[in-house]
Design a protein around this motif. Structure first.
Motif, PDB file in Angstrom:
ATOM      1  N   LEU A 188     -15.345   7.718 -46.329  1.00  0.00           N
ATOM      2  CA  LEU A 188     -14.223   7.564 -45.413  1.00  0.00           C
ATOM      3  C   LEU A 188     -14.571   8.217 -44.084  1.00  0.00           C
ATOM      4  CD1 LEU A 188     -11.392   8.546 -47.921  1.00  0.00           C
ATOM      5  CD2 LEU A 188     -12.186   6.243 -47.347  1.00  0.00           C
ATOM      6  N   SER A 248     -18.250   1.354 -46.010  1.00  0.00           N
ATOM      7  CA  SER A 248     -17.542   2.551 -45.557  1.00  0.00           C
ATOM      8  C   SER A 248     -16.265   2.115 -44.870  1.00  0.00           C
ATOM      9  CB  SER A 248     -18.414   3.379 -44.599  1.00  0.00           C
ATOM     10  OG  SER A 248     -18.702   2.632 -43.426  1.00  0.00           O
ATOM     11  N   THR A 249     -15.338   3.056 -44.740  1.00  0.00           N
ATOM     12  CA  THR A 249     -14.077   2.780 -44.059  1.00  0.00           C
ATOM     13  C   THR A 249     -14.049   3.584 -42.765  1.00  0.00           C
ATOM     14  OG1 THR A 249     -12.973   2.515 -46.199  1.00  0.00           O
ATOM     15  CG2 THR A 249     -11.569   2.783 -44.253  1.00  0.00           C
ATOM     16  N   GLU A 251     -13.011   5.551 -39.368  1.00  0.00           N
ATOM     17  CA  GLU A 251     -11.901   6.465 -39.093  1.00  0.00           C
ATOM     18  C   GLU A 251     -10.734   5.751 -38.416  1.00  0.00           C
ATOM     19  OE1 GLU A 251     -11.194  10.489 -36.395  1.00  0.00           O
ATOM     20  OE2 GLU A 251     -13.139  10.165 -37.380  1.00  0.00           O
ATOM     21  N   LEU A 253      -9.722   2.742 -38.687  1.00  0.00           N
ATOM     22  CA  LEU A 253      -8.968   1.908 -39.619  1.00  0.00           C
ATOM     23  C   LEU A 253      -8.057   2.759 -40.502  1.00  0.00           C
ATOM     24  CD1 LEU A 253      -8.481  -0.956 -40.640  1.00  0.00           C
ATOM     25  CD2 LEU A 253     -10.380  -0.634 -42.237  1.00  0.00           C
ATOM     26  N   LEU A 254      -8.557   3.915 -40.923  1.00  0.00           N
ATOM     27  CA  LEU A 254      -7.727   4.818 -41.709  1.00  0.00           C
ATOM     28  C   LEU A 254      -6.513   5.287 -40.915  1.00  0.00           C
ATOM     29  CD1 LEU A 254     -10.488   7.017 -43.372  1.00  0.00           C
ATOM     30  CD2 LEU A 254      -8.898   5.509 -44.574  1.00  0.00           C
TER      31      LEU A 254
END
Length: 300
Positions: A188, A248-249, A251, A253-254
């Motif tokens: 993440l 991976s995600t 930052e 998008l989170l």
């Protein structure tokens, strides 16, 4: 021992209560029907503290109640719900505890490593003093301050500064598993933030340890002694599940999806359980790979 438990139907509470086979347990819950369904009819259930004049009939109180902090975006309404679900019940318990003449000898109350805020790569233990202005710190600091009002010559207070509790059927890991099982898991944000984790078995064992050790009081980090970064956690989880680790995600998008609550995934807490270990506590699962293998051993 006669024990009062709040949050007994929750993730940690359900794992803890079976260990009190030889004790008299009373669970405070808003939903008595659900409590009996989940816990069985051998446990006494009450739905209001108003039923009690004080807590003199109890030897110990374990306060685990609280609205899950990660389930929803932090709207102002949700923030208030998170705060009220922790602060109000803790204040009510403290008031009842102080109303008697022979109060419980032990008051164990929840908290979280979120009290420390983002500490980057710095390693720290319970001696770290922080003064942050973020929501997670605010929630935990007031929660602890209220609980500490119960401290007296007759009652010791232990605060559980809990990290990410690993279990297959609840908590953060259960939410992560579907993506990893599909080969879609990954770090993440940058992945360099430290994830303070603890196996559910050690979480329960630690609470029982504090209950049985009268010398223990104050704040305790409920985190394994081998903290890892989010990237290391993600890689290890993929390895244990025999799945690829290529995504991976980001930052941004989170933060777009979770708003302010994304800080729970992006802040770094390299917390060490110094005070637990100083009291003599031994972790069953000090290393992440072993903890994940044991937790997920039946996952296909």
């Amino acid at each position: 021992m006669n024990i009062l438990v709040t949050g007994g139907t929750g993730f940690i509470g359900k794992a803890l209560l079976p260990h009190f086979n030889h004790d008299q347990v009373t669970v405070l819950t808003r939903d008595t029907t659900r409590a009996y369904q989940r816990l069985g009819h051998h446990i006494k259930v009450i739905n209001q503290l108003i039923e009690l004049d004080n807590l003199d009939s109890f030897d110990a109180v374990i306060n685990l109640a609280g609205e899950p902090i990660v389930n929803k975006r932090w709207s102002e309404k949700q923030k208030q719900k998170i705060c009220d679900s922790r602060w109000q019940i803790t204040q009510e318990l403290v008031n009842k505890l102080r109303a008697g003449h022979n109060p419980p000898h032990t008051f164990i109350s929840g908290s979280a490593v979120g009290i420390y805020g983002d500490q980057k790569e710095d390693m720290f233990d319970e001696s770290l003093q922080v003064n942050k202005d973020d929501f997670a710190h605010h929630v935990c600091q007031k929660w602890e301050d209220i609980a500490l009002q119960a401290q007296s010559e007759q009652t010791r207070v232990c605060l559980l500064r809990t990290g990410i509790v690993l279990a297959k059927h609840g908590g953060a890991l259960a939410k992560m598993l579907p993506a990893y099982q599909l080969g879609l898991g990954g770090p993440l944000g940058g992945g360099n933030q430290y994830f303070p984790w603890i196996h559910l078995q050690d979480m329960v064992k630690g609470i029982l340890f504090l209950l049985k050790h009268p010398s223990a009081q104050g704040a305790f980090n409920f985190t394994a002694p081998s903290p890892v970064t989010n990237k290391q956690f993600s890689q290890t989880l993929a390895k244990v599940l025999h799945r690829p680790h290529v995504l991976s995600t980001p930052e941004w998008l989170l933060k777009m999806g979770l708003g302010e609550s994304a800080c729970l995934l992006l802040d770094s807490q390299r917390a060490l359980p110094a005070r637990l270990e100083a009291e003599g506590f031994k972790f069953c699962f000090p290393e992440l790979e072993h903890a994940l293998k044991e937790t997920l051993h039946t996952v296909k």
